[in-house]
Write an enzyme that holds these catalytic residues in place. Structure first.
Site, short mmCIF file in Angstrom:
data_model
loop_
_atom_site.label_atom_id
_atom_site.label_comp_id
_atom_site.label_asym_id
_atom_site.label_seq_id
_atom_site.Cartn_x
_atom_site.Cartn_y
_atom_site.Cartn_z
N ASP A 128 27.79 44.61 -61.60
CA ASP A 128 27.76 46.04 -61.28
C ASP A 128 28.07 46.93 -62.49
O ASP A 128 28.55 48.05 -62.34
CB ASP A 128 28.76 46.40 -60.16
N LYS A 188 23.54 47.18 -65.39
CA LYS A 188 22.53 46.48 -66.20
C LYS A 188 21.12 46.94 -65.85
O LYS A 188 20.26 47.05 -66.73
CB LYS A 188 22.63 44.96 -65.97
N GLY A 229 21.98 43.40 -57.29
CA GLY A 229 21.32 44.62 -56.83
C GLY A 229 21.26 45.56 -58.02
O GLY A 229 22.26 46.13 -58.41
N HIS A 230 20.12 45.67 -58.64
CA HIS A 230 19.99 46.49 -59.85
C HIS A 230 19.34 47.82 -59.48
O HIS A 230 18.21 47.85 -59.01
CB HIS A 230 19.22 45.73 -60.94
N GLN A 288 24.83 39.59 -62.38
CA GLN A 288 26.28 39.40 -62.32
C GLN A 288 26.89 39.64 -63.72
O GLN A 288 26.31 40.39 -64.48
CB GLN A 288 26.65 38.01 -61.77
P1 IMP Z 1 27.77 34.89 -54.50
O1 IMP Z 1 27.10 35.12 -55.82
O2 IMP Z 1 27.06 35.56 -53.37
O3 IMP Z 1 28.04 33.44 -54.25
O4 IMP Z 1 29.23 35.60 -54.57
C1 IMP Z 1 30.27 35.14 -55.43
C2 IMP Z 1 31.09 36.30 -55.97
O5 IMP Z 1 30.28 37.03 -56.90
C3 IMP Z 1 31.53 37.33 -54.93
O6 IMP Z 1 32.79 37.87 -55.33
C4 IMP Z 1 30.46 38.41 -55.01
O7 IMP Z 1 30.95 39.67 -54.60
C5 IMP Z 1 30.19 38.39 -56.51
N1 IMP Z 1 28.84 38.84 -56.86
C6 IMP Z 1 27.69 38.13 -56.79
N2 IMP Z 1 26.67 38.85 -57.24
C7 IMP Z 1 27.16 40.01 -57.64
C8 IMP Z 1 26.58 41.17 -58.25
O8 IMP Z 1 25.40 41.24 -58.55
N3 IMP Z 1 27.44 42.18 -58.51
C9 IMP Z 1 28.78 42.11 -58.24
N4 IMP Z 1 29.36 41.06 -57.70
C10 IMP Z 1 28.57 40.01 -57.40
#
Ligand code: IMP
Length: 412
Positions: free
Chosen positions: A19, A22, A46-47, A206
Protein backbone atom coordinates in the site's frame (compact mmCIF):
# COMPACT_ATOMS: atom_id res chain seq x y z
CA UNK A 1 22.78 -4.87 -9.17
CA UNK A 2 24.88 -1.85 -10.03
CA UNK A 3 23.47 1.65 -9.98
CA UNK A 4 22.90 3.00 -13.43
CA UNK A 5 21.68 6.48 -14.25
CA UNK A 6 18.96 6.89 -16.88
CA UNK A 7 18.38 3.14 -16.77
CA UNK A 8 16.50 1.17 -19.43
CA UNK A 9 14.69 -0.75 -16.77
CA UNK A 10 13.67 -0.15 -13.19
CA UNK A 11 12.19 -2.38 -10.52
CA UNK A 12 9.50 -0.68 -8.42
CA UNK A 13 9.48 -2.22 -4.96
CA UNK A 14 7.38 -1.61 -1.86
CA UNK A 15 9.57 -0.70 1.11
CA UNK A 16 7.07 -1.52 3.85
CA UNK A 17 3.90 -3.59 4.29
CA UNK A 18 2.36 -2.87 0.89
CA UNK A 19 0.00 0.00 0.00
CA UNK A 20 2.91 2.38 -0.53
CA UNK A 21 1.41 3.73 -3.77
CA UNK A 22 3.29 1.53 -6.21
CA UNK A 23 0.38 1.61 -8.69
CA UNK A 24 0.56 5.36 -9.01
CA UNK A 25 4.35 5.36 -9.37
CA UNK A 26 4.33 2.55 -11.95
CA UNK A 27 1.64 4.39 -13.94
CA UNK A 28 3.74 7.57 -13.79
CA UNK A 29 6.92 5.81 -14.93
CA UNK A 30 5.06 3.79 -17.57
CA UNK A 31 4.66 6.82 -19.78
CA UNK A 32 8.26 6.39 -20.95
CA UNK A 33 8.32 2.58 -20.80
CA UNK A 34 7.56 -0.11 -23.38
CA UNK A 35 6.72 -3.00 -21.09
CA UNK A 36 5.30 -3.22 -17.57
CA UNK A 37 5.77 -6.60 -15.91
CA UNK A 38 4.35 -7.82 -12.59
CA UNK A 39 6.52 -10.42 -10.87
CA UNK A 40 4.83 -11.56 -7.64
CA UNK A 41 1.63 -11.96 -5.66
CA UNK A 42 -1.87 -12.17 -6.99
CA UNK A 43 -5.17 -10.43 -6.45
CA UNK A 44 -4.23 -9.74 -2.83
CA UNK A 45 -2.73 -6.60 -4.38
CA UNK A 46 -4.82 -3.55 -5.24
CA UNK A 47 -3.00 -0.92 -7.26
CA UNK A 48 -4.94 2.32 -7.60
CA UNK A 49 -4.38 4.59 -10.60
CA UNK A 50 -5.98 7.98 -11.20
CA UNK A 51 -5.36 9.42 -14.64
CA UNK A 52 -7.28 10.66 -17.69
CA UNK A 53 -10.20 11.57 -15.39
CA UNK A 54 -10.59 7.96 -14.36
CA UNK A 55 -9.83 6.03 -11.22
CA UNK A 56 -9.20 2.33 -11.56
CA UNK A 57 -7.94 -0.35 -9.22
CA UNK A 58 -6.04 -3.25 -10.75
CA UNK A 59 -5.31 -6.43 -8.87
CA UNK A 60 -3.54 -8.59 -11.46
CA UNK A 61 -3.12 -6.63 -14.66
CA UNK A 62 0.02 -4.44 -14.45
CA UNK A 63 -0.37 -0.75 -13.65
CA UNK A 64 0.80 0.41 -17.07
CA UNK A 65 -2.56 -0.43 -18.51
CA UNK A 66 -3.90 3.14 -18.54
CA UNK A 67 -1.36 4.02 -21.23
CA UNK A 68 -2.00 3.03 -24.81
CA UNK A 69 0.61 1.08 -26.76
CA UNK A 70 2.32 -0.46 -23.76
CA UNK A 71 2.80 -4.18 -23.35
CA UNK A 72 1.81 -5.72 -20.01
CA UNK A 73 3.21 -8.94 -18.62
CA UNK A 74 1.93 -11.08 -15.77
CA UNK A 75 4.98 -13.10 -14.77
CA UNK A 76 5.54 -16.67 -13.63
CA UNK A 77 5.94 -15.51 -10.01
CA UNK A 78 2.21 -14.79 -9.68
CA UNK A 79 -0.72 -16.89 -8.58
CA UNK A 80 -3.76 -16.13 -10.69
CA UNK A 81 -7.43 -16.39 -9.93
CA UNK A 82 -8.80 -16.86 -13.48
CA UNK A 83 -12.28 -15.62 -12.61
CA UNK A 84 -10.90 -12.40 -11.10
CA UNK A 85 -8.51 -11.83 -14.00
CA UNK A 86 -11.30 -12.15 -16.57
CA UNK A 87 -13.51 -9.89 -14.50
CA UNK A 88 -10.70 -7.34 -14.35
CA UNK A 89 -10.14 -7.47 -18.10
CA UNK A 90 -13.86 -6.88 -18.69
CA UNK A 91 -13.94 -4.05 -16.19
CA UNK A 92 -10.99 -2.35 -17.89
CA UNK A 93 -12.77 -2.67 -21.21
CA UNK A 94 -15.86 -1.06 -19.70
CA UNK A 95 -13.56 1.83 -18.82
CA UNK A 96 -12.47 2.12 -22.44
CA UNK A 97 -9.16 0.29 -21.95
CA UNK A 98 -8.88 -2.36 -24.61
CA UNK A 99 -7.17 -5.57 -23.49
CA UNK A 100 -6.04 -8.22 -25.96
CA UNK A 101 -3.07 -10.55 -26.47
CA UNK A 102 -1.53 -7.58 -28.30
CA UNK A 103 -1.07 -5.77 -24.99
CA UNK A 104 -1.23 -8.47 -22.33
CA UNK A 105 0.66 -11.75 -21.88
CA UNK A 106 0.30 -14.15 -18.97
CA UNK A 107 3.09 -16.51 -18.08
CA UNK A 108 2.51 -20.15 -18.89
CA UNK A 109 4.27 -20.93 -15.60
CA UNK A 110 2.18 -18.74 -13.30
CA UNK A 111 0.07 -20.86 -10.94
CA UNK A 112 -3.71 -21.00 -10.77
CA UNK A 113 -5.83 -20.20 -7.70
CA UNK A 114 -8.74 -22.66 -7.53
CA UNK A 115 -11.88 -22.51 -5.35
CA UNK A 116 -10.47 -24.84 -2.69
CA UNK A 117 -7.49 -22.46 -2.20
CA UNK A 118 -9.86 -19.61 -1.44
CA UNK A 119 -11.98 -21.72 0.91
CA UNK A 120 -8.88 -22.88 2.77
CA UNK A 121 -7.50 -19.33 3.07
CA UNK A 122 -10.80 -18.01 4.43
CA UNK A 123 -10.80 -20.74 7.04
CA UNK A 124 -7.14 -20.62 8.07
CA UNK A 125 -5.94 -17.10 7.24
CA UNK A 126 -7.47 -15.35 10.28
CA UNK A 127 -4.37 -15.44 12.48
CA UNK A 128 -2.31 -13.58 9.89
CA UNK A 129 -5.24 -11.47 8.68
CA UNK A 130 -4.79 -12.54 5.06
CA UNK A 131 -6.80 -11.03 2.25
CA UNK A 132 -8.69 -14.34 1.92
CA UNK A 133 -7.93 -14.58 -1.79
CA UNK A 134 -6.34 -18.04 -1.72
CA UNK A 135 -2.82 -16.70 -2.10
CA UNK A 136 -1.09 -18.74 0.63
CA UNK A 137 -2.72 -22.09 -0.26
CA UNK A 138 -1.94 -21.64 -4.00
CA UNK A 139 1.74 -20.93 -3.28
CA UNK A 140 1.76 -23.83 -0.82
CA UNK A 141 0.64 -26.18 -3.60
CA UNK A 142 3.26 -24.70 -5.93
CA UNK A 143 6.03 -25.36 -3.38
CA UNK A 144 4.64 -28.84 -2.68
CA UNK A 145 4.74 -29.49 -6.45
CA UNK A 146 1.04 -30.24 -6.67
CA UNK A 147 -0.02 -26.86 -8.08
CA UNK A 148 -1.57 -26.17 -11.46
CA UNK A 149 0.35 -24.01 -13.93
CA UNK A 150 -1.43 -21.78 -16.40
CA UNK A 151 -0.21 -23.88 -19.34
CA UNK A 152 -1.74 -27.01 -17.76
CA UNK A 153 -4.95 -25.17 -16.92
CA UNK A 154 -5.54 -24.15 -20.54
CA UNK A 155 -4.70 -27.65 -21.84
CA UNK A 156 -7.96 -29.46 -21.21
CA UNK A 157 -6.41 -32.92 -21.51
CA UNK A 158 -4.37 -32.07 -18.39
CA UNK A 159 -6.93 -29.95 -16.53
CA UNK A 160 -9.72 -32.50 -16.98
CA UNK A 161 -7.53 -35.38 -15.89
CA UNK A 162 -6.74 -33.62 -12.62
CA UNK A 163 -9.94 -31.77 -11.85
CA UNK A 164 -12.62 -33.23 -14.18
CA UNK A 165 -14.53 -34.68 -11.22
CA UNK A 166 -14.69 -31.38 -9.31
CA UNK A 167 -17.82 -29.27 -9.11
CA UNK A 168 -15.96 -26.21 -10.46
CA UNK A 169 -14.59 -28.00 -13.53
CA UNK A 170 -17.16 -26.85 -16.13
CA UNK A 171 -17.12 -23.25 -14.97
CA UNK A 172 -13.31 -23.09 -14.88
CA UNK A 173 -12.97 -24.85 -18.23
CA UNK A 174 -14.81 -21.85 -19.68
CA UNK A 175 -12.33 -19.45 -18.00
CA UNK A 176 -9.44 -21.49 -19.37
CA UNK A 177 -10.76 -21.14 -22.92
CA UNK A 178 -11.12 -17.39 -22.54
CA UNK A 179 -7.63 -16.98 -21.11
CA UNK A 180 -5.84 -19.33 -23.52
CA UNK A 181 -4.92 -16.64 -26.09
CA UNK A 182 -3.05 -14.68 -23.41
CA UNK A 183 -0.86 -17.55 -22.21
CA UNK A 184 2.68 -17.10 -23.43
CA UNK A 185 6.38 -17.65 -22.77
CA UNK A 186 6.81 -14.40 -20.89
CA UNK A 187 10.41 -15.23 -19.92
CA UNK A 188 11.35 -15.07 -23.61
CA UNK A 189 9.25 -11.92 -24.11
CA UNK A 190 11.00 -10.04 -21.28
CA UNK A 191 14.49 -11.24 -22.16
CA UNK A 192 13.99 -10.33 -25.83
CA UNK A 193 12.73 -6.92 -24.83
CA UNK A 194 15.72 -6.28 -22.56
CA UNK A 195 18.05 -7.53 -25.30
CA UNK A 196 16.46 -5.04 -27.71
CA UNK A 197 16.92 -2.13 -25.28
CA UNK A 198 13.23 -1.77 -24.64
CA UNK A 199 12.30 0.12 -21.49
CA UNK A 200 10.84 -2.16 -18.87
CA UNK A 201 9.23 -1.50 -15.50
CA UNK A 202 9.24 -4.45 -13.11
CA UNK A 203 6.21 -3.96 -10.89
CA UNK A 204 6.27 -5.41 -7.39
CA UNK A 205 3.22 -6.12 -5.28
CA UNK A 206 3.04 -6.00 -1.47
CA UNK A 207 6.31 -4.84 0.13
CA UNK A 208 9.61 -5.73 1.75
CA UNK A 209 8.13 -6.48 5.18
CA UNK A 210 5.51 -8.78 3.65
CA UNK A 211 8.17 -10.75 1.74
CA UNK A 212 8.11 -14.47 2.59
CA UNK A 213 11.87 -14.49 3.35
CA UNK A 214 12.67 -10.96 4.50
CA UNK A 215 9.43 -9.82 6.09
CA UNK A 216 7.97 -9.96 9.56
CA UNK A 217 7.30 -13.71 9.33
CA UNK A 218 4.76 -15.24 9.86
CA UNK A 219 2.84 -11.98 9.27
CA UNK A 220 3.82 -11.93 5.60
CA UNK A 221 2.46 -12.93 2.24
CA UNK A 222 3.67 -16.08 0.46
CA UNK A 223 5.71 -14.55 -2.36
CA UNK A 224 8.99 -12.71 -2.94
CA UNK A 225 8.06 -9.04 -2.84
CA UNK A 226 11.68 -7.80 -2.73
CA UNK A 227 13.91 -7.08 -5.72
CA UNK A 228 15.18 -10.68 -5.75
CA UNK A 229 11.65 -11.64 -6.80
CA UNK A 230 12.12 -9.74 -10.08
CA UNK A 231 14.60 -12.37 -11.25
CA UNK A 232 12.74 -15.46 -10.09
CA UNK A 233 9.29 -14.06 -10.84
CA UNK A 234 10.09 -13.14 -14.44
CA UNK A 235 13.06 -15.36 -15.35
CA UNK A 236 15.76 -12.75 -15.83
CA UNK A 237 19.35 -12.47 -14.65
CA UNK A 238 20.17 -10.18 -11.69
CA UNK A 239 22.74 -8.57 -13.99
CA UNK A 240 19.91 -7.32 -16.20
CA UNK A 241 18.12 -5.35 -13.48
CA UNK A 242 19.60 -1.91 -13.91
CA UNK A 243 17.90 0.08 -11.20
CA UNK A 244 15.68 -0.32 -8.16
CA UNK A 245 13.22 2.31 -6.99
CA UNK A 246 11.78 1.85 -3.51
CA UNK A 247 8.31 3.22 -2.89
CA UNK A 248 7.48 4.39 0.62
CA UNK A 249 4.84 6.54 2.21
CA UNK A 250 5.61 9.73 4.12
CA UNK A 251 4.17 7.81 7.08
CA UNK A 252 3.67 4.05 7.46
CA UNK A 253 0.60 1.84 7.18
CA UNK A 254 -0.17 -1.79 7.75
CA UNK A 255 -3.27 -3.91 7.05
CA UNK A 256 -3.78 -7.19 8.80
CA UNK A 257 -2.05 -8.41 11.92
CA UNK A 258 1.57 -8.26 13.04
CA UNK A 259 3.90 -5.92 14.91
CA UNK A 260 4.10 -2.21 14.03
CA UNK A 261 6.52 -0.35 16.37
CA UNK A 262 5.64 3.20 15.26
CA UNK A 263 1.86 2.69 15.18
CA UNK A 264 -0.02 5.89 16.10
CA UNK A 265 -3.14 5.50 18.15
CA UNK A 266 -5.52 8.27 19.18
CA UNK A 267 -6.53 11.50 17.47
CA UNK A 268 -3.40 12.08 15.33
CA UNK A 269 -3.55 8.52 14.01
CA UNK A 270 -7.24 8.90 13.15
CA UNK A 271 -6.58 12.21 11.43
CA UNK A 272 -3.86 10.74 9.20
CA UNK A 273 -6.02 7.68 8.49
CA UNK A 274 -8.92 9.92 7.47
CA UNK A 275 -7.00 12.45 5.35
CA UNK A 276 -4.93 9.67 3.77
CA UNK A 277 -8.08 7.59 3.09
CA UNK A 278 -6.30 4.60 4.57
CA UNK A 279 -8.70 1.84 3.70
CA UNK A 280 -7.53 -1.20 1.74
CA UNK A 281 -8.00 -1.11 -2.05
CA UNK A 282 -8.62 -4.88 -2.04
CA UNK A 283 -10.50 -5.65 1.15
CA UNK A 284 -11.71 -2.23 2.31
CA UNK A 285 -10.18 -2.89 5.74
CA UNK A 286 -8.89 0.02 7.82
CA UNK A 287 -5.16 0.44 7.54
CA UNK A 288 -3.22 0.98 10.76
CA UNK A 289 -1.02 4.11 10.53
CA UNK A 290 2.39 4.93 12.03
CA UNK A 291 5.28 7.39 11.95
CA UNK A 292 8.13 7.09 9.48
CA UNK A 293 10.49 4.36 10.62
CA UNK A 294 14.07 4.89 9.45
CA UNK A 295 15.09 1.42 10.60
CA UNK A 296 12.59 -0.10 8.18
CA UNK A 297 13.75 2.30 5.47
CA UNK A 298 17.42 1.36 5.87
CA UNK A 299 16.52 -2.32 5.93
CA UNK A 300 14.51 -2.02 2.70
CA UNK A 301 17.38 -0.12 1.04
CA UNK A 302 19.78 -2.91 1.99
CA UNK A 303 17.61 -5.90 1.09
CA UNK A 304 16.52 -4.49 -2.28
CA UNK A 305 19.59 -2.48 -3.31
CA UNK A 306 17.43 0.61 -3.65
CA UNK A 307 18.94 3.39 -5.82
CA UNK A 308 16.28 6.02 -5.23
CA UNK A 309 13.01 6.48 -3.41
CA UNK A 310 9.57 7.50 -4.57
CA UNK A 311 7.94 9.02 -1.49
CA UNK A 312 4.16 9.12 -1.62
CA UNK A 313 1.34 10.89 0.23
CA UNK A 314 3.45 13.79 1.50
CA UNK A 315 0.32 15.98 1.16
CA UNK A 316 -1.44 13.95 3.88
CA UNK A 317 0.93 15.47 6.47
CA UNK A 318 -0.20 19.04 5.74
CA UNK A 319 -1.66 20.47 9.01
CA UNK A 320 -0.04 17.79 11.19
CA UNK A 321 1.77 20.02 13.67
CA UNK A 322 4.71 17.82 14.70
CA UNK A 323 6.14 15.01 12.59
CA UNK A 324 8.07 12.16 14.11
CA UNK A 325 10.74 9.95 12.59
CA UNK A 326 11.78 6.80 14.41
CA UNK A 327 15.60 6.53 14.50
CA UNK A 328 16.08 3.64 16.95
CA UNK A 329 14.23 1.06 19.02
CA UNK A 330 14.77 0.67 22.77
CA UNK A 331 14.54 -2.92 23.92
CA UNK A 332 15.40 -4.19 27.40
CA UNK A 333 17.79 -1.33 28.09
CA UNK A 334 19.52 -1.61 24.69
CA UNK A 335 19.27 0.87 21.83
CA UNK A 336 18.85 -0.88 18.48
CA UNK A 337 19.76 1.10 15.36
CA UNK A 338 18.99 -1.63 12.86
CA UNK A 339 15.72 -3.31 11.95
CA UNK A 340 15.11 -6.83 13.13
CA UNK A 341 12.66 -9.49 11.99
CA UNK A 342 12.27 -10.73 15.58
CA UNK A 343 8.56 -10.46 16.30
CA UNK A 344 9.32 -10.52 20.04
CA UNK A 345 11.51 -7.41 19.79
CA UNK A 346 9.23 -5.59 17.33
CA UNK A 347 6.23 -6.19 19.60
CA UNK A 348 7.94 -5.05 22.79
CA UNK A 349 10.36 -2.30 21.77
CA UNK A 350 9.84 1.43 22.28
CA UNK A 351 10.54 3.65 19.30
CA UNK A 352 13.03 6.54 19.76
CA UNK A 353 11.80 9.57 17.83
CA UNK A 354 13.20 12.73 16.34
CA UNK A 355 10.60 15.48 16.04
CA UNK A 356 10.31 17.87 13.12
CA UNK A 357 7.95 20.78 12.54
CA UNK A 358 5.10 20.29 10.09
CA UNK A 359 3.68 22.74 7.52
CA UNK A 360 0.29 24.27 6.87
CA UNK A 361 0.33 25.17 3.17
CA UNK A 362 -1.59 22.97 0.75
CA UNK A 363 1.02 21.17 -1.39
CA UNK A 364 -1.31 19.23 -3.67
CA UNK A 365 -0.72 21.70 -6.51
CA UNK A 366 3.05 21.93 -6.10
CA UNK A 367 4.89 20.50 -9.10
CA UNK A 368 8.53 21.29 -8.32
CA UNK A 369 10.74 20.51 -5.35
CA UNK A 370 11.73 24.17 -4.92
CA UNK A 371 8.13 25.21 -4.30
CA UNK A 372 7.61 22.84 -1.37
CA UNK A 373 7.41 24.49 2.09
CA UNK A 374 10.75 24.58 3.91
CA UNK A 375 9.59 22.21 6.62
CA UNK A 376 8.52 19.65 4.00
CA UNK A 377 11.98 19.90 2.41
CA UNK A 378 13.59 19.46 5.84
CA UNK A 379 11.52 16.32 6.40
CA UNK A 380 12.54 14.88 3.02
CA UNK A 381 16.21 15.77 3.54
CA UNK A 382 16.25 14.08 6.93
CA UNK A 383 14.86 10.90 5.38
CA UNK A 384 17.54 11.02 2.66
CA UNK A 385 20.23 11.47 5.29
CA UNK A 386 19.01 8.62 7.45
CA UNK A 387 18.46 6.17 4.57
CA UNK A 388 21.51 7.38 2.57
CA UNK A 389 19.48 7.23 -0.65
CA UNK A 390 18.13 10.12 -2.74
CA UNK A 391 14.43 10.78 -3.17
CA UNK A 392 13.70 10.89 -6.91
CA UNK A 393 9.90 11.25 -6.89
CA UNK A 394 7.52 12.94 -4.45
CA UNK A 395 3.81 12.30 -4.74
CA UNK A 396 1.47 15.03 -3.47
CA UNK A 397 -1.90 13.55 -4.41
CA UNK A 398 -3.49 10.51 -6.06
CA UNK A 399 -3.63 11.89 -9.61
CA UNK A 400 -0.87 11.18 -12.13
CA UNK A 401 -0.07 14.87 -12.48
CA UNK A 402 0.28 15.35 -8.72
CA UNK A 403 3.87 14.20 -8.93
CA UNK A 404 7.16 16.00 -8.40
CA UNK A 405 10.28 14.67 -10.10
CA UNK A 406 13.17 15.65 -7.84
CA UNK A 407 15.84 13.65 -9.70
CA UNK A 408 15.26 12.67 -13.25
CA UNK A 409 18.32 10.44 -13.57
CA UNK A 410 16.67 7.53 -11.71
CA UNK A 411 13.69 7.31 -14.09
CA UNK A 412 13.59 5.18 -17.26
P1 IMP B 1 -2.18 -12.73 1.86
O1 IMP B 1 -1.19 -12.14 0.91
O2 IMP B 1 -3.59 -12.58 1.41
O3 IMP B 1 -1.84 -14.14 2.23
O4 IMP B 1 -2.08 -11.89 3.25
C1 IMP B 1 -0.93 -11.91 4.09
C2 IMP B 1 -0.68 -10.55 4.72
O5 IMP B 1 -0.26 -9.65 3.71
C3 IMP B 1 -1.91 -9.90 5.36
O6 IMP B 1 -1.50 -9.13 6.47
C4 IMP B 1 -2.44 -8.98 4.26
O7 IMP B 1 -3.18 -7.90 4.80
C5 IMP B 1 -1.13 -8.52 3.67
N1 IMP B 1 -1.23 -8.12 2.26
C6 IMP B 1 -1.27 -8.93 1.18
N2 IMP B 1 -1.32 -8.22 0.06
C7 IMP B 1 -1.28 -6.94 0.41
C8 IMP B 1 -1.25 -5.72 -0.32
O8 IMP B 1 -1.24 -5.68 -1.55
N3 IMP B 1 -1.20 -4.59 0.43
C9 IMP B 1 -1.16 -4.61 1.79
N4 IMP B 1 -1.16 -5.71 2.51
C10 IMP B 1 -1.22 -6.88 1.83
Amino acid sequence: MARQYNPSNVAVIGMEWGDEGKGKIVDFLAEKADIIARFNGGNNAGHTIEANNKKIVVHLVPSGVMHRNKFNVVGNGLVIDPKILLHEIKNLEKNGIKISPQNLAISENAHVILPHHIAEDRQAGGKIGTTGRGIGPAYTDKAARIGLRMQDFVDDSIFKKRFGEEEFYQEYKGYAEELKPYINDTTAIINDAIGNNKKVIFEGAQGTLLDIDHGTYPFVTSSSATSGGVCTGLGISPRKVQSVMGVCKAYKTRVGNGPFPTEITGAVGQKIQKIGREFGATTGRERRVGWFDALIGKYAVMVNGIDSIALTKLDVFTTVDKLKICVAYKYKGNVLKDFTTSIKILQNCQPVYEELDGWWDDITKVRSYDKLPNNAKKYLRRIEELLKVPISIISVGPKREQTIVARNEFLV
